[in-house]
Design a protein around this motif. Structure first.
Motif, short mmCIF file in Angstrom:
data_model
loop_
_atom_site.label_atom_id
_atom_site.label_comp_id
_atom_site.label_asym_id
_atom_site.label_seq_id
_atom_site.Cartn_x
_atom_site.Cartn_y
_atom_site.Cartn_z
N ASP A 61 -12.58 2.56 -0.66
CA ASP A 61 -13.22 1.91 0.46
C ASP A 61 -12.59 2.79 1.64
N ARG A 62 -13.45 2.78 2.62
CA ARG A 62 -13.39 3.12 3.74
C ARG A 62 -12.79 2.66 4.56
N ASP A 63 -11.74 1.77 4.34
CA ASP A 63 -10.66 1.54 5.76
C ASP A 63 -9.29 2.00 4.78
N SER A 64 -9.53 2.15 3.48
CA SER A 64 -8.20 2.75 3.30
C SER A 64 -8.76 4.76 3.57
N ARG A 94 -13.42 13.38 3.16
CA ARG A 94 -14.13 11.79 3.64
C ARG A 94 -15.21 11.30 2.63
N ASN A 103 0.87 -1.30 0.03
CA ASN A 103 0.06 -0.09 -0.03
C ASN A 103 0.89 1.33 -0.21
N LEU A 116 -15.45 8.33 -0.76
CA LEU A 116 -16.27 7.63 -0.56
C LEU A 116 -17.09 7.59 -1.64
N GLN A 165 0.50 5.82 0.53
CA GLN A 165 -0.35 6.49 1.01
C GLN A 165 0.11 8.13 1.16
N GLU A 199 -8.26 7.66 7.45
CA GLU A 199 -8.19 7.37 8.18
C GLU A 199 -8.15 9.41 8.27
#
Length: 120
Positions: A28-31, A19, A2, A23, A4, A33
């Motif tokens: 992806d929501r998990d990607s 955010r 990954n 989306l 970032q 933060e």
């Protein structure tokens, strides 16, 4: 592996809108933060609260010796993606929502690109 990007945005509401835009663009929501640079304990710098006791400056008013740091209430947004093109897309989306790249190395690289110089 990954990759970032990190960006700073001033307001939590703007960070949440950014955010949602990510989306909506299929990230992806998990990607994604969002973290905050301050909390209820006050501004921090290198794990220490910023400011002196009023006694240090001869008993002056507390507000004169304790000024919250400029980064309080800012948010750091991290977006991870396998594909570098997706990270570029994320950077554009974040910029549209007021996020900034505060990495001095990136700023220097952009200046070099603009002047025709290349970093080695």
């Amino acid at each position: 592996m990954n990759n970032q990007i990190l960006r700073v945005i001033d307001d939590i509401a703007d960070a949440e809108r950014a955010r949602q835009a990510l989306l909506d663009a299929g990230f992806d929501r998990d990607s994604i933060e969002i973290s905050h640079t301050g909390d209820e304990a006050g501004p921090s710098e290198a794990n220490f609260t910023v400011g002196d006791s009023p006694a240090v400056k001869g008993g002056t008013d507390y507000k004169d010796v304790y000024t919250p740091g400029l980064e309080i209430s800012k948010c750091v947004i991290t977006v991870a993606a396998e594909d570098p093109a997706r990270l570029e897309q994320a950077a554009v989306i974040l910029e549209q929502h007021g996020a900034r790249d505060t990495d001095p190395a990136h700023a220097a690289a952009r200046r070099n690109e603009g002047s025709g110089l290349r970093s080695s």
